[in-house]
Design an enzyme around this catalytic site. Sequence first.
Site, PDB file in Angstrom:
ATOM      1  N   PRO A  84      -1.686  -5.474  -0.172  1.00  0.00           N
ATOM      2  CA  PRO A  84      -1.660  -4.372  -1.043  1.00  0.00           C
ATOM      3  C   PRO A  84      -1.508  -4.257  -2.475  1.00  0.00           C
ATOM      4  CG  PRO A  84       0.233  -4.507  -0.036  1.00  0.00           C
ATOM      5  CD  PRO A  84      -0.517  -5.787   0.542  1.00  0.00           C
ATOM      6  N   ALA A 100      -1.461  -1.875  -5.445  1.00  0.00           N
ATOM      7  CA  ALA A 100      -1.646  -0.294  -5.857  1.00  0.00           C
ATOM      8  C   ALA A 100      -2.603  -0.111  -7.091  1.00  0.00           C
ATOM      9  CB  ALA A 100      -0.240   0.512  -6.045  1.00  0.00           C
ATOM     10  N   GLN A 122       0.117   1.431   4.312  1.00  0.00           N
ATOM     11  CA  GLN A 122       1.498   1.207   4.051  1.00  0.00           C
ATOM     12  C   GLN A 122       2.147   2.609   3.398  1.00  0.00           C
ATOM     13  OE1 GLN A 122       2.757  -1.032   0.451  1.00  0.00           O
ATOM     14  NE2 GLN A 122       3.572  -2.686   1.712  1.00  0.00           N
ATOM     15  N   CYS A 150       8.433  -2.766  -3.400  1.00  0.00           N
ATOM     16  CA  CYS A 150       7.846  -2.419  -4.630  1.00  0.00           C
ATOM     17  C   CYS A 150       9.314  -2.415  -5.485  1.00  0.00           C
ATOM     18  CB  CYS A 150       7.334  -0.834  -4.451  1.00  0.00           C
ATOM     19  SG  CYS A 150       6.570  -0.646  -6.051  1.00  0.00           S
ATOM     20  N   LYS A 187       7.297  -5.192   4.857  1.00  0.00           N
ATOM     21  CA  LYS A 187       7.080  -6.034   3.813  1.00  0.00           C
ATOM     22  C   LYS A 187       8.265  -6.046   3.129  1.00  0.00           C
ATOM     23  CE  LYS A 187       3.668  -7.460   0.392  1.00  0.00           C
ATOM     24  NZ  LYS A 187       4.060  -6.900  -0.886  1.00  0.00           N
ATOM     25  N   GLY A 195       2.857 -14.341  -1.998  1.00  0.00           N
ATOM     26  CA  GLY A 195       3.533 -14.762  -3.384  1.00  0.00           C
ATOM     27  C   GLY A 195       2.973 -16.285  -3.732  1.00  0.00           C
ATOM     28  N   ASP A 196       2.426 -16.014  -5.020  1.00  0.00           N
ATOM     29  CA  ASP A 196       1.780 -17.103  -5.943  1.00  0.00           C
ATOM     30  C   ASP A 196       0.617 -17.832  -5.090  1.00  0.00           C
ATOM     31  OD1 ASP A 196       3.363 -16.100  -7.767  1.00  0.00           O
ATOM     32  OD2 ASP A 196       4.940 -17.799  -7.445  1.00  0.00           O
ATOM     33  N   GLY A 238      -2.924 -11.717  -2.810  1.00  0.00           N
ATOM     34  CA  GLY A 238      -2.787 -10.459  -3.783  1.00  0.00           C
ATOM     35  C   GLY A 238      -3.657 -10.817  -5.110  1.00  0.00           C
ATOM     36  N   ARG A 239      -3.047 -11.246  -6.215  1.00  0.00           N
ATOM     37  CA  ARG A 239      -3.442 -11.290  -7.486  1.00  0.00           C
ATOM     38  C   ARG A 239      -4.621 -12.464  -7.633  1.00  0.00           C
ATOM     39  NH1 ARG A 239       1.911 -12.155 -10.465  1.00  0.00           N
ATOM     40  NH2 ARG A 239       2.301 -13.084  -8.220  1.00  0.00           N
TER      41      ARG A 239
HETATM   42  C1  LIG Z   1      -0.865  -4.677  -9.409  1.00  0.00           C
HETATM   43  C2  LIG Z   1       0.066  -4.892  -8.260  1.00  0.00           C
HETATM   44  C3  LIG Z   1       0.265  -3.754  -7.346  1.00  0.00           C
HETATM   45  C4  LIG Z   1       1.048  -4.274  -6.187  1.00  0.00           C
HETATM   46  N1  LIG Z   1       1.105  -3.228  -5.078  1.00  0.00           N
HETATM   47  C5  LIG Z   1       1.631  -3.366  -3.877  1.00  0.00           C
HETATM   48  C6  LIG Z   1       1.667  -2.214  -3.118  1.00  0.00           C
HETATM   49  O1  LIG Z   1       1.249  -1.136  -3.190  1.00  0.00           O
HETATM   50  N2  LIG Z   1       2.479  -2.532  -2.093  1.00  0.00           N
HETATM   51  C7  LIG Z   1       3.286  -3.908  -1.716  1.00  0.00           C
HETATM   52  O2  LIG Z   1       3.812  -3.902  -0.665  1.00  0.00           O
HETATM   53  N3  LIG Z   1       2.942  -4.718  -2.698  1.00  0.00           N
HETATM   54  C8  LIG Z   1       2.400  -4.474  -3.662  1.00  0.00           C
HETATM   55  N4  LIG Z   1       2.233  -5.497  -4.576  1.00  0.00           N
HETATM   56  C9  LIG Z   1       2.973  -6.672  -4.383  1.00  0.00           C
HETATM   57  C10 LIG Z   1       1.725  -7.756  -3.688  1.00  0.00           C
HETATM   58  O3  LIG Z   1       1.329  -7.215  -2.445  1.00  0.00           O
HETATM   59  C11 LIG Z   1       2.397  -9.146  -3.417  1.00  0.00           C
HETATM   60  O4  LIG Z   1       3.229  -9.231  -2.387  1.00  0.00           O
HETATM   61  C12 LIG Z   1       2.591  -9.808  -4.620  1.00  0.00           C
HETATM   62  O5  LIG Z   1       1.563  -9.463  -5.872  1.00  0.00           O
HETATM   63  C13 LIG Z   1       2.787 -11.316  -4.527  1.00  0.00           C
HETATM   64  O6  LIG Z   1       1.567 -12.074  -4.124  1.00  0.00           O
HETATM   65  P1  LIG Z   1       0.466 -12.556  -5.105  1.00  0.00           P
HETATM   66  O7  LIG Z   1       1.302 -13.609  -5.964  1.00  0.00           O
HETATM   67  O8  LIG Z   1      -0.471 -13.111  -4.024  1.00  0.00           O
HETATM   68  O9  LIG Z   1       0.089 -11.575  -6.123  1.00  0.00           O
HETATM   69  C14 LIG Z   1       1.629  -5.387  -5.873  1.00  0.00           C
HETATM   70  C15 LIG Z   1       1.304  -6.501  -6.953  1.00  0.00           C
HETATM   71  C16 LIG Z   1       0.617  -6.089  -8.015  1.00  0.00           C
HETATM   72  C17 LIG Z   1       0.506  -7.132  -8.832  1.00  0.00           C
END
Ligand SMILES: Cc1cc2nc3c(=O)[nH]c(=O)nc-3n(C[C@H](O)[C@H](O)[C@H](O)COP(=O)(O)O)c2cc1C
Length: 322
Positions: free
Chosen positions: A11, A13, A65, A95, A135, A197-198, A220-221
Amino acid sequence: MDFNGKLILAPLAGITNSIFRRVCRKMGADVTWSEMVSADGLVQDAGRTSRLLRFTEAERPFGIQLFGSNPRIMGLAAGKAAGCEPDFIDLNFSCPVRKVVRKNGGASLMRDPKLVGEIARETIRGAGSIPVTAKIRSGWHAGMLNYLEVAEELIRSGISALTLHPRTRDQGFSGQSEWDQISELVRVSTVPVIGSGDVFTPSDVSEMFDTTGCAAVMIGRGAVGNPWIFSRAKCLLTGQDDPGEPQADQRFRLALEHTQMMVEEYGEKYGVIMLRRHFGWYTKGLAEASTLRRKLFACTSLDEVKTIFSGYLERVQCIQTG
Ligand SMILES: Cc1cc2nc3c(=O)[nH]c(=O)nc-3n(C[C@H](O)[C@H](O)[C@H](O)COP(=O)(O)O)c2cc1C
């Protein structure tokens, strides 16, 4: 809901709306998640919050969520979310954003495992037959790494799966996520653990599975501007050759498809304008990307986008053939 071996679109946002979720499903994501939805907003509501619940069959398996801090309201919101028949409902205890934390939502609740349990139980009651997942983060700050305690409370309350993003609230998105904590949670958890994460490359995906033993990997990213990460990771996991980084023509084809879907949903001008941020992400790393982006950011129609992409490809081809 079976998370085993799955690649999940995290997720995000403001980014992972219904259309981006469909794009990622098409590119190999096995499961998608809604952006976080305010339980207060949903209960008071207001069409604006309910709009975040919308999804299409193509996004399934799909989870909604919820975030909030009042167990009774979370239960009511879960009932409302369950009415949309998602495959699961997820609770956000992760969050770090000040606006959410100030109202004791998201990662703020990591400081109160008892309340986390109450929220989970009310949500499960409100969700009826829909499974509930959660989460979490590592804790509030480095001196309070209580993810195992919070996880235990959640499991005792009856949640079906747990995602851990192993950073503290204080870290936000800085530093590195501590995958060892995912391994630790896997060792003690009686429900499937999803690692987050990452994860930025296909090899990060297989490394997370291998080193942590997690049931599923959440991306995510690493999927933003790069939905190929799902199909490439699947090649790697199944012993096939990695097709490698997508070339400009592949990127443009997907970006155009994404634009077309946005235009169908939001109308031509608004759809193209809304996709500008994604154009920035889709063109990351390309030669002359900043000139390309400047042109794309001025577009208001699908035809203009197509002309810019084909002009770029012709120019690149001319340069390559000398
Ligand atoms: C712009 C942005 C928005 C996010 N929105 C949410 C969200 O709505 N709900 C949530 O549980 N995590 C949210 N996250 C966290 C991600 O779901 C994820 O756990 C976190 O970015 C680490 O994973 P990654 O390194 O693969 O990005 C958000 C992260 C980013 C960068």
